[in-house]
Design a protein around this motif. Structure first.
Motif, mmCIF file in Angstrom:
data_model
loop_
_atom_site.group_PDB
_atom_site.id
_atom_site.type_symbol
_atom_site.label_atom_id
_atom_site.label_comp_id
_atom_site.label_asym_id
_atom_site.label_seq_id
_atom_site.Cartn_x
_atom_site.Cartn_y
_atom_site.Cartn_z
ATOM 1 N N GLY A 41 0.981 -0.881 -0.119
ATOM 2 C CA GLY A 41 -0.067 -0.337 0.012
ATOM 3 C C GLY A 41 0.942 1.783 0.028
ATOM 4 O O GLY A 41 0.578 2.377 -0.778
ATOM 5 N N THR A 42 2.004 0.854 0.692
ATOM 6 C CA THR A 42 2.869 2.382 0.971
ATOM 7 C C THR A 42 3.236 2.408 -0.033
ATOM 8 O O THR A 42 3.738 4.395 -0.576
ATOM 9 C CB THR A 42 3.501 2.055 1.776
ATOM 10 N N ALA A 43 3.910 1.122 -0.820
ATOM 11 C CA ALA A 43 4.633 1.714 -2.128
ATOM 12 C C ALA A 43 3.859 2.502 -3.006
ATOM 13 O O ALA A 43 4.515 2.806 -4.629
ATOM 14 C CB ALA A 43 5.885 0.351 -2.344
ATOM 15 N N LEU A 44 2.798 1.221 -3.646
ATOM 16 C CA LEU A 44 1.862 1.725 -4.533
ATOM 17 C C LEU A 44 1.666 3.094 -4.069
ATOM 18 O O LEU A 44 1.263 3.705 -5.357
ATOM 19 C CB LEU A 44 0.419 1.254 -4.693
ATOM 20 N N THR A 45 1.212 4.162 -3.055
ATOM 21 C CA THR A 45 0.966 5.088 -2.716
ATOM 22 C C THR A 45 1.576 6.053 -3.066
ATOM 23 O O THR A 45 1.241 7.721 -3.751
ATOM 24 C CB THR A 45 0.087 5.076 -1.541
ATOM 25 N N ILE A 46 3.034 5.782 -2.387
ATOM 26 C CA ILE A 46 3.919 6.796 -3.063
ATOM 27 C C ILE A 46 4.124 6.822 -4.878
ATOM 28 O O ILE A 46 4.416 7.672 -5.126
ATOM 29 C CB ILE A 46 5.884 6.488 -2.514
ATOM 30 N N PHE A 57 -4.956 8.822 -3.423
ATOM 31 C CA PHE A 57 -5.837 8.787 -2.097
ATOM 32 C C PHE A 57 -6.581 7.748 -2.289
ATOM 33 O O PHE A 57 -6.500 7.338 -1.200
ATOM 34 C CB PHE A 57 -6.440 10.154 -2.316
ATOM 35 N N ILE A 58 -6.922 7.369 -3.002
ATOM 36 C CA ILE A 58 -8.185 5.736 -3.551
ATOM 37 C C ILE A 58 -7.386 5.347 -2.709
ATOM 38 O O ILE A 58 -7.726 3.772 -1.964
ATOM 39 C CB ILE A 58 -8.241 5.605 -5.068
ATOM 40 N N VAL A 59 -5.759 4.639 -3.346
ATOM 41 C CA VAL A 59 -4.998 3.366 -3.305
ATOM 42 C C VAL A 59 -4.846 3.918 -1.356
ATOM 43 O O VAL A 59 -4.761 2.948 -1.124
ATOM 44 C CB VAL A 59 -3.901 3.035 -3.768
#
Length: 596
Positions: A41-46, A57-59
């Motif tokens: 989640g952190t990697a994909l959001t960044i 923001f959705i992720v």
């Protein structure tokens, strides 16, 4: 029968151990999945923030919700693991009791009272005590309740109600053990419940005072409105100043707020435990009047005690948000959060302070009854006694001591009909006199507690038991054994003048010479007969047995005999009529190498 019960406990251990291992495996997987959700989640959001904020923001939202759900599920699994661990321990303890082993079981030593009517003489508390076989309390208050019952005779109606409740709970093995496991979630000290009751009766500082009720509504309202308006119309410093004012207002009451918080939050886990125990009671169906009456006491104004305690738990949980510095500044600056929580706590206290002790009493009674039911479940040699309304009557068939293994237990029949009657029991050393006295005493205690007794049939009258069996010198008070005996006998004489008493005496006046002992013993027995008490006296002094000739309607001789064959002692531990004919002290000394 015992083998079947043992098999039941072993089966439950196997089942719970299997479930424990399965839950442990799930905990490992959820721990890994929790890390995976966080990392991905952190990697994909960044990564998405570099491309477009909306999907980022959705992720982020999905990842955060998923992470919190996994954390919550992980917490539930850990609770399951703990619960299963307790259930395994509980069944192992039952196997201990079945094998008459008490190592590690609460011995109730804090309830030992040498000045009590009978508790120290009859092994009610302490190592290898009756308490250890009965006590399965999930709470400290349940432990105290059981100890109180064992030290005080109940009335007829109460005994009969307890008998029915115990009989019902006996077969609720799953429920009893789950109730016990729920109580082990939070370890209590002896003062925890008292501190909760003291807190409930504290004076309120804020609730009900109009100025505080007004400010707690008005200040947060205008501050929130000011923050909203600052976006469009008014300067930002206005809501900031209002926030600072609220923080200052909280600061002016900080001493009282901190005291309230420290008092309540350290009891949060214990309060949750009591809420869970009440939920166990409320969710179970009972048929006996005693249990249903107790359950009914948990309801008030169409709400349950469990729900109301859960509300208290929630308020304390909200109050704990102040432990996060940023959250405390934001919530107090905007909503006067600490004071809001304190007022809600005070209102809860005012509403339920009189109910909480009642809820405690319900938990403690069911806790004590459940423990006795476990004792009943474990021994098929137990029966519920019948209460006689006669001045005094005691009749037992196949009476045995419940703390002696059934393979070693030698039962006896016994009957006393009326007051002013004494059984004088003579016998050689180790023949079973003292054990018989304790057998009668322990079963009388069980009977007057409402518990089953170790006999095929048992009928008795409710009466005060008084014993004098283990008198020793007291060096700290410079009292000899003889003086200590005299003090105990004085207590007995004072008691028989006030009420009917069932007396168990083991070797009267053993701390003095034979001549004085005989003279004093005879005088005491005559006085006890005159005062219409009744009981059993064990003695080596065969001269006392001659009193039967003088008091044919009041004194009856019985004995425990020994058969000596070629230096071997054979005891059958059976109670017989008449006076003992064989004494073995001399033979015992010979075996020890003393030339007699």
């Amino acid at each position: 029968m015992k083998a079947k019960i043992l098999e039941t406990y072993n089966d439950r251990i196997r089942i719970f151990t299997g479930e424990f291992k399965a839950v442990l495996k799930k905990i490992r997987w959820t721990a890994f999945f929790r890390f995976l959700v966080f990392a991905v989640g952190t990697a994909l959001t960044i990564y998405l923030f570099k491309i477009d904020n909306v999907p980022a923001f959705i992720v982020l939202a999905i990842s955060l919700i998923s992470f919190l759900l996994v954390v919550k599920y992980h917490g539930k699994l850990k609770d399951q693991k703990k619960n299963l661990s307790f259930l395994i321990d509980i069944n192992n303890e039952e196997i201990q009791r079945l094998n008459f082993k008490t190592n590690g079981l609460d011995d109730g030593n804090e309830f030992v009272d040498n000045s009590h009517y009978y508790s120290s003489d009859l092994d009610v508390f302490g190592e290898k005590s009756l308490f250890q076989y009965l006590n399965r309390s999930a709470t400290v208050i349940g432990t105290i309740k059981l100890a109180t019952w064992l030290k005080n005779k109940a009335k007829k109606e109460e005994i009969e109600e307890r008998q029915k409740a115990i009989s019902e709970l006996k077969d609720k093995l799953d429920w009893r053990q789950q109730f016990q496991a729920t109580g082990r979630i939070q370890v209590e000290s002896g003062v925890d419940s008292k501190e909760i009751l003291d807190w409930l009766n504290k004076d309120v500082n804020f609730a009900g005072k109009k100025i505080y009720e007004f400010l707690l509504l008005f200040l947060p309202f205008i501050t929130i409105v000011a923050f909203i308006l600052s976006i469009f119309v008014i300067p930002a410093k206005i809501p900031i100043l209002l926030g600072i004012f609220q923080l200052a207002f909280i600061g002016s009451h900080l001493k009282k707020i901190n005291y309230e918080h420290s008092t309540t939050t350290k009891k949060l886990k214990l309060i949750k435990k009591y809420a869970n125990l009440i939920a166990e009671i409320e969710n179970e169906s009972f048929s006996s009047a005693k249990l249903n009456n107790l359950k009914q006491k948990l309801k008030k104004d169409n709400t349950s005690a469990g729900e109301n305690i859960q509300k208290l738990s929630s308020i304390i949980g909200y109050f704990d948000n102040r432990l996060n510095m940023l959250a405390a500044i934001f919530l107090n600056g905007l909503l006067l959060w600490d004071l809001q929580c304190v007022v809600r706590l005070e209102k809860w206290r005012k509403k339920y302070s009189n109910e909480f002790p009642l809820w405690f009493d319900v938990i403690s009674e069911i806790d004590a009854l459940s423990g006795i039911a476990g004792f009943y479940y474990n021994d098929n040699n137990l029966c519920f006694p019948i209460i006689s309304d006669d001045n005094f009557y005691l009749k037992a068939e196949n009476l045995g001591h419940p703390m002696i293994p059934d393979t070693e237990r030698v039962p006896n029949d016994f009957e006393i009909d009326g007051l002013s009657r004494f059984f004088i029991i003579t016998g050689s050393n180790m023949a079973g006199k003292s054990t018989f006295l304790r057998t009668v005493g322990v079963n009388m205690i069980l009977a007057m507690t409402g518990a089953p007794v170790c006999a095929n049939n048992f009928k008795f009258s409710i009466i005060q038991i008084f014993t004098s069996m283990r008198i020793t010198d007291d060096l700290s008070n410079r009292e000899s054994t003889f003086y200590a005996e005299l003090k105990r006998l004085e207590q007995i004489i004072n008691e028989v003048e006030k009420q009917d008493v069932f007396i168990l005496l083991d070797e009267i006046l053993k701390g003095t010479n034979s001549k004085d002992k005989l003279k004093g013993s005879k005088a005491l027995i005559k006085q006890l007969i005159k005062e219409k008490s009744t009981g059993i006296i064990a003695t080596h002094d065969l001269e006392l047995a001659k009193l039967e000739d003088e008091y044919k309607q009041n004194i009856f001789n019985y004995n425990f005999e020994v058969n000596i064959d070629k230096g071997q002692f054979n005891f059958d531990y059976k109670l017989k009529k008449g006076v003992c004919k064989i004494l073995n002290a001399t033979e015992l000394m010979k075996k020890m190498g003393v030339k007699v």
